[in-house]
Motif scaffolding. Structure first.
Motif, PDB file in Angstrom:
ATOM      1  N   LEU A 190      70.539  30.469  38.016  1.00 53.17           N
ATOM      2  CA  LEU A 190      71.487  30.842  39.061  1.00 53.17           C
ATOM      3  C   LEU A 190      72.679  29.896  39.014  1.00 53.17           C
ATOM      4  CD1 LEU A 190      72.445  32.253  41.651  1.00 53.17           C
ATOM      5  CD2 LEU A 190      70.850  30.819  42.942  1.00 53.17           C
ATOM      6  N   ILE A 191      73.873  30.471  38.840  1.00 56.25           N
ATOM      7  CA  ILE A 191      75.129  29.728  38.860  1.00 56.25           C
ATOM      8  C   ILE A 191      75.837  30.070  40.169  1.00 56.25           C
ATOM      9  CG2 ILE A 191      77.231  29.176  37.556  1.00 56.25           C
ATOM     10  CD1 ILE A 191      74.608  28.883  35.978  1.00 56.25           C
ATOM     11  N   ALA A 192      76.523  29.129  40.762  1.00 58.37           N
ATOM     12  CA  ALA A 192      77.259  29.397  42.002  1.00 58.37           C
ATOM     13  C   ALA A 192      78.686  28.889  41.861  1.00 58.37           C
ATOM     14  CB  ALA A 192      76.581  28.722  43.198  1.00 58.37           C
ATOM     15  N   THR A 193      79.586  29.489  42.644  1.00 60.42           N
ATOM     16  CA  THR A 193      80.962  29.006  42.705  1.00 60.42           C
ATOM     17  C   THR A 193      81.335  28.744  44.160  1.00 60.42           C
ATOM     18  OG1 THR A 193      82.066  31.156  42.991  1.00 60.42           O
ATOM     19  CG2 THR A 193      81.533  30.491  40.733  1.00 60.42           C
ATOM     20  N   GLY A 194      82.429  28.034  44.344  1.00 57.97           N
ATOM     21  CA  GLY A 194      82.969  27.797  45.680  1.00 57.97           C
ATOM     22  C   GLY A 194      84.377  27.246  45.562  1.00 57.97           C
ATOM     23  N   HIS A 195      85.165  27.479  46.595  1.00 55.35           N
ATOM     24  CA  HIS A 195      86.503  26.874  46.691  1.00 55.35           C
ATOM     25  C   HIS A 195      86.568  26.264  48.072  1.00 55.35           C
ATOM     26  CE1 HIS A 195      90.714  26.516  45.257  1.00 55.35           C
ATOM     27  NE2 HIS A 195      90.955  26.418  46.554  1.00 55.35           N
ATOM     28  N   CYS A 196      86.333  24.936  48.145  1.00 55.72           N
ATOM     29  CA  CYS A 196      86.102  24.306  49.441  1.00 55.72           C
ATOM     30  C   CYS A 196      86.300  22.800  49.314  1.00 55.72           C
ATOM     31  CB  CYS A 196      84.681  24.615  49.928  1.00 55.72           C
ATOM     32  SG  CYS A 196      83.397  24.318  48.687  1.00 55.72           S
ATOM     33  N   TYR A 197      86.266  22.142  50.463  1.00 53.40           N
ATOM     34  CA  TYR A 197      86.395  20.684  50.541  1.00 53.40           C
ATOM     35  C   TYR A 197      85.041  20.121  50.945  1.00 53.40           C
ATOM     36  CZ  TYR A 197      87.667  16.143  52.547  1.00 53.40           C
ATOM     37  OH  TYR A 197      87.721  14.810  52.864  1.00 53.40           O
ATOM     38  N   MET A 198      84.442  19.295  50.085  1.00 59.56           N
ATOM     39  CA  MET A 198      83.080  18.824  50.283  1.00 59.56           C
ATOM     40  C   MET A 198      83.053  17.375  50.772  1.00 59.56           C
ATOM     41  SD  MET A 198      81.362  21.532  49.291  1.00 59.56           S
ATOM     42  CE  MET A 198      79.688  20.953  49.072  1.00 59.56           C
ATOM     43  N   VAL A 199      81.985  17.034  51.469  1.00 59.28           N
ATOM     44  CA  VAL A 199      81.778  15.676  51.973  1.00 59.28           C
ATOM     45  C   VAL A 199      81.710  14.679  50.809  1.00 59.28           C
ATOM     46  CG1 VAL A 199      80.102  14.160  53.091  1.00 59.28           C
ATOM     47  CG2 VAL A 199      80.600  16.390  54.080  1.00 59.28           C
ATOM     48  N   GLY A 200      82.358  13.524  51.001  1.00 63.46           N
ATOM     49  CA  GLY A 200      82.227  12.438  50.039  1.00 63.46           C
ATOM     50  C   GLY A 200      83.058  12.592  48.791  1.00 63.46           C
ATOM     51  N   THR A 201      84.097  13.432  48.826  1.00 59.10           N
ATOM     52  CA  THR A 201      84.916  13.647  47.639  1.00 59.10           C
ATOM     53  C   THR A 201      86.255  12.939  47.780  1.00 59.10           C
ATOM     54  OG1 THR A 201      85.593  15.755  48.618  1.00 59.10           O
ATOM     55  CG2 THR A 201      83.840  15.817  46.974  1.00 59.10           C
ATOM     56  N   ALA A 202      86.934  12.740  46.646  1.00 53.44           N
ATOM     57  CA  ALA A 202      88.216  12.034  46.617  1.00 53.44           C
ATOM     58  C   ALA A 202      89.343  13.039  46.751  1.00 53.44           C
ATOM     59  CB  ALA A 202      88.352  11.251  45.319  1.00 53.44           C
ATOM     60  N   LEU A 219      82.418  20.002  53.966  1.00 52.78           N
ATOM     61  CA  LEU A 219      81.143  20.722  53.913  1.00 52.78           C
ATOM     62  C   LEU A 219      80.087  19.893  53.191  1.00 52.78           C
ATOM     63  CD1 LEU A 219      82.504  24.268  53.011  1.00 52.78           C
ATOM     64  CD2 LEU A 219      81.903  23.359  55.270  1.00 52.78           C
ATOM     65  N   PRO A 220      78.835  19.923  53.656  1.00 55.33           N
ATOM     66  CA  PRO A 220      77.767  19.151  53.003  1.00 55.33           C
ATOM     67  C   PRO A 220      77.325  19.822  51.705  1.00 55.33           C
ATOM     68  CG  PRO A 220      76.879  20.409  54.850  1.00 55.33           C
ATOM     69  CD  PRO A 220      78.371  20.604  54.885  1.00 55.33           C
ATOM     70  N   VAL A 221      76.916  18.993  50.733  1.00 52.78           N
ATOM     71  CA  VAL A 221      76.552  19.513  49.425  1.00 52.78           C
ATOM     72  C   VAL A 221      75.288  20.359  49.478  1.00 52.78           C
ATOM     73  CG1 VAL A 221      75.175  17.518  48.720  1.00 52.78           C
ATOM     74  CG2 VAL A 221      76.392  18.860  46.987  1.00 52.78           C
ATOM     75  N   GLN A 240      85.438  15.724  39.556  1.00 54.41           N
ATOM     76  CA  GLN A 240      84.425  14.833  40.129  1.00 54.41           C
ATOM     77  C   GLN A 240      83.143  15.608  40.416  1.00 54.41           C
ATOM     78  OE1 GLN A 240      85.733  13.800  44.379  1.00 54.41           O
ATOM     79  NE2 GLN A 240      87.536  14.867  43.589  1.00 54.41           N
ATOM     80  N   ALA A 241      82.025  14.871  40.361  1.00 53.96           N
ATOM     81  CA  ALA A 241      80.749  15.421  40.805  1.00 53.96           C
ATOM     82  C   ALA A 241      80.636  15.208  42.305  1.00 53.96           C
ATOM     83  CB  ALA A 241      79.595  14.744  40.073  1.00 53.96           C
ATOM     84  N   VAL A 242      79.729  15.947  42.946  1.00 54.05           N
ATOM     85  CA  VAL A 242      79.620  15.922  44.407  1.00 54.05           C
ATOM     86  C   VAL A 242      78.213  15.485  44.804  1.00 54.05           C
ATOM     87  CG1 VAL A 242      79.804  17.260  46.534  1.00 54.05           C
ATOM     88  CG2 VAL A 242      81.302  17.787  44.593  1.00 54.05           C
ATOM     89  N   GLY A 243      78.147  14.532  45.734  1.00 52.77           N
ATOM     90  CA  GLY A 243      76.885  14.136  46.326  1.00 52.77           C
ATOM     91  C   GLY A 243      75.864  13.598  45.353  1.00 52.77           C
ATOM     92  N   GLY A 244      76.333  12.996  44.260  1.00 52.11           N
ATOM     93  CA  GLY A 244      75.407  12.459  43.277  1.00 52.11           C
ATOM     94  C   GLY A 244      74.750  13.509  42.405  1.00 52.11           C
ATOM     95  N   ARG A 245      75.162  14.758  42.540  1.00 57.60           N
ATOM     96  CA  ARG A 245      74.591  15.843  41.735  1.00 57.60           C
ATOM     97  C   ARG A 245      75.559  16.166  40.591  1.00 57.60           C
ATOM     98  NH1 ARG A 245      72.970  20.380  46.094  1.00 57.60           N
ATOM     99  NH2 ARG A 245      72.585  21.553  44.168  1.00 57.60           N
ATOM    100  N   GLU A 246      75.185  15.810  39.373  1.00 56.59           N
ATOM    101  CA  GLU A 246      76.077  15.966  38.222  1.00 56.59           C
ATOM    102  C   GLU A 246      76.364  17.423  37.898  1.00 56.59           C
ATOM    103  OE1 GLU A 246      77.795  13.661  36.440  1.00 56.59           O
ATOM    104  OE2 GLU A 246      77.166  12.400  38.116  1.00 56.59           O
TER     105      GLU A 246
END
Length: 431
Positions: A190-202, A219-221, A240-246
């Motif tokens: 399963l692949i997912a996409t999104g266009h959003c602003y996530m917690v903990g990003t630069a 938004l939370p990861v 960048q990766a998000v929430g420590g998830r590569e």
């Protein structure tokens, strides 16, 4: 024993902003160079599927030349690689209706465009096949979610954050449908996409904004469940990766969209998916075709040394005029100088650069140092900043976050179709 098929190869790219200008200067040369690189990369890396995660265009009513560039790219990509699957989602800069308008022509070519959230989550599901035509994965192609797309809790329901609850509810519906589809074919990735602003990003403050409600609504990861093999995100221009998830990643923009982004490592992301283990992720650096120069290199300086440095500037001629380096000049003055621009332009006469910004800082006699830069005109401000300045002229306090600012942000995000884009003009583009 049957040999395992070769890995499914995906290429993730985002935030092209076709049609964008930098302080009134065209970026078409850079866009063409990037798309040529992308076409070559699809071939050399033997890519099975291309994921474009939003902000294809810089505005909701893009120039004809920008639209032609996009469709010319799709046609060339499909001619070169007929088996290529292409998945495109809408971003906050895109008009959902405009993106989806040619779907009747594009879908038979395995170009899947999802500009808006449909009522049936199954319509977001896109199958991916390899070169042999074998079904290898399913994409949950979630586009940019506007406030109007989100459900609201029933009266009396205890919800800590209504907006995040709404996004989570949408995601749960989509991923339930996606899991069922994957299970139909024996457990596909399963692949997912999104266009959003996530917690903990630069976030680049001068060229990006917090969408879908502002600062408090990153938004939370965990909105993207752990069983997603890869999550392809758009909106932020820094990869960048998000929430420590590569495997949850922003690809970033293909080149700087403002001078503040000139040091970003612009790239696309190559993803290999096999049955043997987790997805393998590799960054593919995108060549820089236009340099960004600044005089002085940092801070500001008095006119005399700045003009001397400009006269001594030694820059090689570019292959084309629209690939000449951008130049930002920052001058410190004691008082306004009506002749400054003319003097700068004279110092640059005959030099193969493009002056994209001339900024002025005024020295304060009390501190003997630089004060704030001169007040920009409205074209240099984000709409929210214009609103806040207008409010400050009438009221002593800041506009209330939960009422007036929230309503203003909702108004910006509700614009679609042929309405003006909810973004700053060309002086400092907003993601």
């Amino acid at each position: 024993m049957t040999a395992s098929p070769p890995p499914l190869r995906l290429l993730h790219t985002s935030d092209w902003h076709l049609g964008q200008e930098l302080h009134g200067l065209s970026r078409e040369g850079e866009h063409r160079a990037f798309l040529e690189w992308l076409l070559a990369t699809l071939d050399t890396e033997q890519v099975d599927a291309l994921l474009i995660t939003g902000d294809v265009f810089d505005s909701q009513n893009p120039p004809v030349a920008a639209q032609a560039l996009f469709y010319e790219f799709l046609a060339r990509a499909k001619r070169a690689r007929p088996d290529l699957d292409v998945v495109v989602i809408g971003g906050n800069h895109d008009s959902a209706a405009r993106l989806e308008a040619p779907n009747a022509l594009l879908r038979p070519l395995d170009v899947h465009v999802v500009g808006s959230l449909p009522k049936e989550p199954e319509r977001l599901l896109v199958p991916l096949t390899d070169r042999s035509g074998r079904l290898r994965a399913v994409v949950a192609a979630i586009p940019f979610l506007r406030l109007a797309d989100l459900p609201v809790p029933t009266p009396g329901e205890d919800v800590e954050d209504t907006l995040v609850w709404g996004v989570r509810t949408v995601h749960e519906r989509v991923f339930a449908a996606a899991r069922a589809r994957c299970a139909e074919f024996g457990g596909l990735p399963l692949i997912a996409t999104g266009h959003c602003y996530m917690v903990g990003t630069a976030l680049s403050e001068l060229s990006e904004r917090r969408i879908l409600g502002g600062n408090q609504h990153a938004l939370p990861v965990d909105l993207f469940p752990a069983d997603c093999t890869y999550v392809a995100l758009g909106h932020l221009h820094k990869p960048q990766a998000v929430g420590g998830r590569e495997t949850v990643r922003y690809a970033g923009s293909p080149f700087p969209l403002s001078v503040t982004e000139k040091d970003y490592p612009h790239q696309a992301v190559l993803v290999e998916i096999s049955a043997e283990g987790p997805a393998a992720v590799r960054a593919l650096p995108i060549p820089r075709t236009v340099d960004y120069l600044r005089v002085p290199r940092t801070g500001a300086a008095a006119p005399e040394p700045v003009l001397a440095e400009l006269r001594a500037l030694d820059v090689a001629e570019a292959p084309a005029r629209d690939l000449r380096p951008y130049l930002e000049v920052v001058v410190r003055l004691d008082r306004p100088s009506p002749s400054l621009r003319h003097e700068v332009e004279q110092a640059l006469e005959g030099k193969p650069v493009r002056l994209c910004r001339l900024a002025v800082e005024y020295a304060t006699p009390e501190a003997g140092g630089p004060a704030a830069a001169e007040t920009p005109d409205l074209a240099g401000l984000h709409p929210e900043e214009v609103f806040e300045r207008a409010w400050a002229r009438l009221y002593p306090d800041e506009p209330p976050e939960e009422t007036h600012l929230a309503a203003f942000r909702e108004l910006l995000e509700s614009l679609d179709g042929d309405a003006p884009a909810a973004s700053a003009p060309a002086t400092e583009p907003v993601a």
